[in-house]
Motif scaffolding. Sequence first.
Motif, short mmCIF file in Angstrom:
data_model
loop_
_atom_site.label_atom_id
_atom_site.label_comp_id
_atom_site.label_asym_id
_atom_site.label_seq_id
_atom_site.Cartn_x
_atom_site.Cartn_y
_atom_site.Cartn_z
N GLY A 140 1.94 -3.66 -69.03
CA GLY A 140 1.26 -4.91 -68.67
C GLY A 140 2.02 -5.71 -67.62
N ALA A 141 3.13 -5.14 -67.14
CA ALA A 141 3.86 -5.80 -66.05
C ALA A 141 2.96 -5.86 -64.82
CB ALA A 141 5.14 -5.03 -65.73
N ASN A 142 2.85 -7.04 -64.23
CA ASN A 142 1.93 -7.19 -63.09
C ASN A 142 2.63 -7.91 -61.94
OD1 ASN A 142 -0.18 -7.59 -61.35
ND2 ASN A 142 -1.62 -8.31 -62.93
N PRO A 143 3.48 -7.17 -61.20
CA PRO A 143 4.26 -7.82 -60.14
C PRO A 143 3.40 -8.39 -59.01
CG PRO A 143 4.49 -5.43 -60.02
CD PRO A 143 3.76 -5.72 -61.29
N GLU A 144 2.24 -7.77 -58.75
CA GLU A 144 1.37 -8.29 -57.68
C GLU A 144 0.89 -9.69 -58.03
OE1 GLU A 144 0.72 -5.28 -59.18
OE2 GLU A 144 1.63 -4.03 -57.62
N HIS A 145 0.51 -9.86 -59.30
CA HIS A 145 0.04 -11.17 -59.74
C HIS A 145 1.15 -12.22 -59.61
CE1 HIS A 145 -2.07 -14.25 -61.86
NE2 HIS A 145 -1.16 -14.30 -62.83
N VAL A 146 2.38 -11.82 -60.01
CA VAL A 146 3.52 -12.75 -59.93
C VAL A 146 3.78 -13.13 -58.46
CG1 VAL A 146 5.98 -13.08 -60.43
CG2 VAL A 146 4.54 -11.78 -62.03
N THR A 147 3.71 -12.12 -57.59
CA THR A 147 3.93 -12.37 -56.16
C THR A 147 2.92 -13.38 -55.63
OG1 THR A 147 4.76 -10.12 -55.92
CG2 THR A 147 4.17 -11.26 -53.90
N GLU A 148 1.65 -13.17 -56.00
CA GLU A 148 0.61 -14.11 -55.56
C GLU A 148 0.89 -15.53 -56.04
OE1 GLU A 148 -3.29 -12.68 -56.76
OE2 GLU A 148 -2.87 -10.81 -55.67
N GLN A 149 1.34 -15.62 -57.30
CA GLN A 149 1.66 -16.95 -57.85
C GLN A 149 2.79 -17.60 -57.05
OE1 GLN A 149 2.61 -15.84 -61.96
NE2 GLN A 149 0.87 -17.08 -62.62
N LEU A 150 3.82 -16.80 -56.73
CA LEU A 150 4.99 -17.36 -56.04
C LEU A 150 4.67 -17.77 -54.61
CD1 LEU A 150 7.75 -14.97 -57.41
CD2 LEU A 150 7.60 -17.44 -57.80
N MET A 151 3.69 -17.10 -54.02
CA MET A 151 3.32 -17.43 -52.63
C MET A 151 2.78 -18.85 -52.53
SD MET A 151 2.01 -13.72 -51.30
CE MET A 151 1.11 -14.29 -49.89
N LYS A 152 2.25 -19.35 -53.63
CA LYS A 152 1.78 -20.75 -53.64
C LYS A 152 2.94 -21.72 -53.51
CE LYS A 152 -2.29 -19.88 -56.44
NZ LYS A 152 -2.22 -19.18 -57.74
N TYR A 153 4.14 -21.23 -53.81
CA TYR A 153 5.33 -22.09 -53.67
C TYR A 153 6.12 -21.73 -52.41
CZ TYR A 153 4.04 -23.38 -58.34
OH TYR A 153 3.33 -23.84 -59.40
N ASN A 154 5.42 -21.08 -51.51
CA ASN A 154 6.01 -20.76 -50.21
C ASN A 154 7.13 -19.71 -50.27
OD1 ASN A 154 5.44 -21.19 -47.59
ND2 ASN A 154 6.85 -22.92 -47.32
N LEU A 155 7.11 -18.90 -51.32
CA LEU A 155 8.01 -17.75 -51.38
C LEU A 155 7.16 -16.55 -51.00
CD1 LEU A 155 9.93 -18.59 -54.67
CD2 LEU A 155 10.76 -18.85 -52.33
N ILE A 156 7.32 -16.10 -49.75
CA ILE A 156 6.42 -15.09 -49.22
C ILE A 156 7.20 -13.84 -48.83
CG2 ILE A 156 4.62 -14.65 -47.46
CD1 ILE A 156 4.17 -17.71 -47.48
N PRO A 157 6.85 -12.70 -49.43
CA PRO A 157 7.58 -11.47 -49.11
C PRO A 157 7.30 -10.99 -47.70
CG PRO A 157 5.78 -11.01 -50.64
CD PRO A 157 5.79 -12.48 -50.43
#
Length: 375
Positions: free
Chosen positions: A198-215
């Motif tokens: 159930g690990a969902n790194p894509e979802h976490v990445t999307e969430q973090l992008m809202k805080y301007n942390l963009i890979p």
Amino acid sequence: EVGMNAQDLGKLLHREPAEIVKKLFMLGVMTNQNQSLDKDAIELVAAEYNINAKEKVHEDISDIDTLYDKRMAASKKSKHQTKRPPVVTIMGHVDHGKTTLLDRLRHTHVSAHEAGGITQKIGAYQVRVDNKPITFLDTPGHAAFSNMRERGAEITDIVVLVVAADDGVMPQTVEAIDHAKSAKVPIIVAINKMDVPGANPEHVTEQLMKYNLIPENYGGDTIFVNISAKTGENVDELLQMILLQADVMELQADPTQKAIGTVIEARLSRGRGPVADLLVQQGTLKVGDPIVVGNRFGRVRVMTNDRGRQVEKATPSMPVEITGLNDVPESADKIVVFDDEKTARSVGEQRAQQALQQSRENVKHVTLDNLFDTM
Ligand code: GTP
Ligand code: MG
């Protein structure tokens, strides 16, 4: 005339005002403690104490924070600067795996022994990667410990933001991002618990992008690494990214100066007296050094590294535990090494006195009307 009397000058030079008046009398200047002195008189007295008044009279050595800032600035301009290890603070929401990650790096089992599995204080450790040391600070993720996260962010070079892949961005994740940003510290994102179904790194990445942390693959410049602190997956990759980031930052310090540093945690030990965990930031701290730590003073008696081994000296970015202070300092207090114990003692005592006076003042201003505002 600079509006300074014998009393002020005494304070500055850490001498009794009566001694200053006597000194002036010997030098042919008649004055009392309150009378304003002219520049020549000040310089005369200062010269008696081997001080170049033109530079020193306006420097109040009991102002530890300013002294720390000045020494920091001087070290940064020094020709003796050499590369220093990065200080990396691990931050993130409670239970997202910060201590487990550090346990893996250190081959320890700290997290298994924590009460309720919750970290309650900042831990400081050094790890060697390809023979390059990295200093890690482990912070608590529990909501109650916001001040510790803030402190962690303030004394660090890099924040590693741990976010559990099965839980995503949570309140203390956001808080950690805020602390790192206000301290102007770069963030490396470690998406942890990749081994959990159930690990969902894509979802976490999307969430973090809202805080301007963009890979990078989304056009940003934040380093993201998907790891499992439990299995060790990609942990080496994370370490390499930390070293890379540190290289870019060209972190330096001057180990030849008298040390300055910051207290991480302090406590009273029944057998050893006041004990302080601290981070050396510039210079080299040695056993026997006279120090002022916040409102405390002493001499470094026993110095111990993060593995519990006694050491004689600590170089920049090294976390150590020391004994030898007259009383327990506070977390985040600045540490400044002095030339001699007498001065350290007088500065420490003066500061403790001032702090006491300040707290009395504060108590005086408490009335029935505002009693509850102050609690
Ligand atoms: P606080 O310090 O209290 O904020 O927690 P923490 O972030 O340090 O979490 P900790 O390392 O104590 O881990 C919390 C729980 O998650 C423990 O039961 C760990 O075994 C587990 N855990 C940590 N990392 C992983 C991981 O990568 N995979 C799995 N499956 N479990 C993990
Ligand atoms: Mg922890």
